[in-house]
Design a protein around this motif. Sequence first.
Motif, PDB file in Angstrom:
ATOM      1  N   HIS A   1      35.188  33.799  37.788  1.00  0.00           N
ATOM      2  CA  HIS A   1      35.390  34.548  38.810  1.00  0.00           C
ATOM      3  C   HIS A   1      36.501  34.259  39.743  1.00  0.00           C
ATOM      4  N   PRO A   2      37.864  34.358  39.149  1.00  0.00           N
ATOM      5  CA  PRO A   2      39.036  34.422  39.869  1.00  0.00           C
ATOM      6  C   PRO A   2      39.077  35.266  41.058  1.00  0.00           C
ATOM      7  N   GLY A   3      39.539  35.038  42.109  1.00  0.00           N
ATOM      8  CA  GLY A   3      39.606  36.001  43.296  1.00  0.00           C
ATOM      9  C   GLY A   3      38.479  35.670  44.133  1.00  0.00           C
ATOM     10  N   SER A   4      37.298  35.187  43.388  1.00  0.00           N
ATOM     11  CA  SER A   4      35.939  34.989  44.293  1.00  0.00           C
ATOM     12  C   SER A   4      35.475  33.541  43.926  1.00  0.00           C
ATOM     13  N   ALA A   5      36.303  32.563  43.576  1.00  0.00           N
ATOM     14  CA  ALA A   5      35.697  31.229  43.314  1.00  0.00           C
ATOM     15  C   ALA A   5      35.191  30.347  44.444  1.00  0.00           C
ATOM     16  N   GLY A   6      35.659  30.981  45.630  1.00  0.00           N
ATOM     17  CA  GLY A   6      35.240  30.198  46.768  1.00  0.00           C
ATOM     18  C   GLY A   6      33.969  30.886  47.484  1.00  0.00           C
ATOM     19  N   LEU A   7      33.639  30.808  48.690  1.00  0.00           N
ATOM     20  CA  LEU A   7      32.605  31.236  49.596  1.00  0.00           C
ATOM     21  C   LEU A   7      32.886  32.636  49.890  1.00  0.00           C
ATOM     22  N   THR A   8      32.609  33.563  48.926  1.00  0.00           N
ATOM     23  CA  THR A   8      33.135  35.248  49.422  1.00  0.00           C
ATOM     24  C   THR A   8      31.793  35.933  49.364  1.00  0.00           C
ATOM     25  N   SER A   9      31.861  37.070  49.872  1.00  0.00           N
ATOM     26  CA  SER A   9      30.719  37.739  50.324  1.00  0.00           C
ATOM     27  C   SER A   9      30.486  38.453  49.102  1.00  0.00           C
ATOM     28  N   ASP A  10      31.235  38.900  47.982  1.00  0.00           N
ATOM     29  CA  ASP A  10      30.969  39.730  46.866  1.00  0.00           C
ATOM     30  C   ASP A  10      30.177  38.754  45.943  1.00  0.00           C
ATOM     31  N   ARG A  11      30.012  37.383  46.075  1.00  0.00           N
ATOM     32  CA  ARG A  11      29.292  36.583  45.234  1.00  0.00           C
ATOM     33  C   ARG A  11      28.171  36.088  45.868  1.00  0.00           C
ATOM     34  N   TRP A  12      28.043  35.704  47.136  1.00  0.00           N
ATOM     35  CA  TRP A  12      27.266  35.367  47.949  1.00  0.00           C
ATOM     36  C   TRP A  12      26.318  36.281  48.781  1.00  0.00           C
ATOM     37  N   GLY A  13      26.947  37.499  48.943  1.00  0.00           N
ATOM     38  CA  GLY A  13      26.085  38.513  49.867  1.00  0.00           C
ATOM     39  C   GLY A  13      26.129  40.064  48.737  1.00  0.00           C
ATOM     40  N   ASP A  14      26.095  40.927  49.538  1.00  0.00           N
ATOM     41  CA  ASP A  14      25.839  42.227  48.630  1.00  0.00           C
ATOM     42  C   ASP A  14      27.136  43.046  48.727  1.00  0.00           C
ATOM     43  N   ALA A  15      28.341  42.477  49.027  1.00  0.00           N
ATOM     44  CA  ALA A  15      29.534  43.149  49.180  1.00  0.00           C
ATOM     45  C   ALA A  15      30.160  43.545  47.568  1.00  0.00           C
ATOM     46  N   PRO A  16      30.566  44.695  47.515  1.00  0.00           N
ATOM     47  CA  PRO A  16      31.119  45.410  46.208  1.00  0.00           C
ATOM     48  C   PRO A  16      32.021  44.149  45.492  1.00  0.00           C
ATOM     49  N   VAL A  17      31.904  43.900  44.389  1.00  0.00           N
ATOM     50  CA  VAL A  17      32.851  43.236  43.511  1.00  0.00           C
ATOM     51  C   VAL A  17      34.114  43.334  43.848  1.00  0.00           C
ATOM     52  N   TRP A  18      34.836  42.257  44.263  1.00  0.00           N
ATOM     53  CA  TRP A  18      36.299  42.382  44.361  1.00  0.00           C
ATOM     54  C   TRP A  18      37.208  42.523  43.252  1.00  0.00           C
ATOM     55  N   ARG A  19      38.129  43.349  43.351  1.00  0.00           N
ATOM     56  CA  ARG A  19      39.070  43.488  42.274  1.00  0.00           C
ATOM     57  C   ARG A  19      40.562  43.306  42.695  1.00  0.00           C
ATOM     58  N   PRO A  20      41.250  42.503  41.833  1.00  0.00           N
ATOM     59  CA  PRO A  20      42.641  42.319  42.222  1.00  0.00           C
ATOM     60  C   PRO A  20      43.666  43.662  42.511  1.00  0.00           C
ATOM     61  N   ALA A  21      44.474  43.562  43.339  1.00  0.00           N
ATOM     62  CA  ALA A  21      45.283  44.859  43.661  1.00  0.00           C
ATOM     63  C   ALA A  21      46.000  45.088  42.180  1.00  0.00           C
ATOM     64  N   THR A  22      46.430  46.489  42.127  1.00  0.00           N
ATOM     65  CA  THR A  22      46.991  46.912  40.824  1.00  0.00           C
ATOM     66  C   THR A  22      48.152  47.521  41.192  1.00  0.00           C
ATOM     67  N   HIS A  23      48.546  47.767  42.535  1.00  0.00           N
ATOM     68  CA  HIS A  23      49.922  48.006  42.725  1.00  0.00           C
ATOM     69  C   HIS A  23      50.286  47.684  44.136  1.00  0.00           C
TER      70      HIS A  23
END
Length: 359
Positions: free
Chosen positions: A322-344
């Motif tokens: 889960h790169p980008g969310s390996a720590g304590l982030t709301s998309d893994r531990w809560g109901d936030a949308p899955v985070w995606r890295p920036a593409t531009h």
Amino acid sequence: MPSTTTETREKIPSGSTKAPNKFVATMRKIYRPLGFQKGYNFPLFIIFGGAMLGFVFARAMFLNVSGNAKTSFKNQTVPGEWFWYQQGFRRIGITLHLATCIPLGFLMVWQFLPIVRHKFLMFHRINGYIVILLVFLTNVGALMVGRHAFGGGLEIQLGVGVLALVTIGSVCMAYYNIKRLQIDQHRAWMLRGMFYLGTIITLRIILKAASPIITTLGNYYQSQPCDQVEFGYAMYGFGPYTKMLYPQCTDPTAQVNAKADMNGPGPENIEAALSLSFGMAFWLALFLHMVGPEIYLALTPAEGERLRNVSYERQLEAGYKHPGSAGLTSDRWGDAPVWRPATHTDRDSGIVTPDSLSK
């Protein structure tokens, strides 16, 4: 016929920016060498970092805990408070608290100076470990003396406990996230923790204002044990007056109903004014210092997103799931949308793509 606005837009080259005025240009020459990229961060660092350093230098004299100098903690603390701190485990507690909170205040400021993080990374890491250790130790000392700090009312004991909980909890969260290379969350939790520690400064500003107010109101009283009152009078060379003013103090276990008055006439009156104001000042200051960092973090989402993209790249290189969310982030531990890295690259928000971070 095209509008004037359209014509103007067509004449302005894409990506051009307005030249900064002289003040902005001058300020950039000051804060850019220190590593600041955003103009608003530099004055915030000066205000809050400067306040912490000023407080530390003003309280450095308290490292002389029990000396006879006028500037020692014994002679500068609330009248009568030294009665409880002069010996036993509370003497250990106040010594531990003062010997750790003053260095802590000095060291933690440098953690927020960008040039230190960028140019002196090893110092930043070692200093960070020292700061975390000092946070634990200073809170242990505070908890040891909380029962009699500024009267030791239940609201004060609870405040000391809550402040210890949120500061220790914040640095633990920050430590876990940086070990998981979750830099955005490390930033957020360290900001919270250090701002919570600054409660002691705002507390004293409020206390300075509140104590004269309740003195003017003239209808606030505090119960104090006779032996504490007598000790306070003895420190100022007026020991025999205690029993003259308070006949009930022939029994050292009796209580004195001291009026809160910063003008005296006795030390018990000054202590009552400060102690009765302290609990209110503590909770108001803590509230302000808990709201403050949340406002700042909510107003700087672009910086958080930039650091999350940095986290993504480093976690990807380290092989974390889960790169980008390996720590304590709301998309893994809560109901936030899955985070995606920036593409531009977003020029307005300053978000940088993972591919361009290493360039």
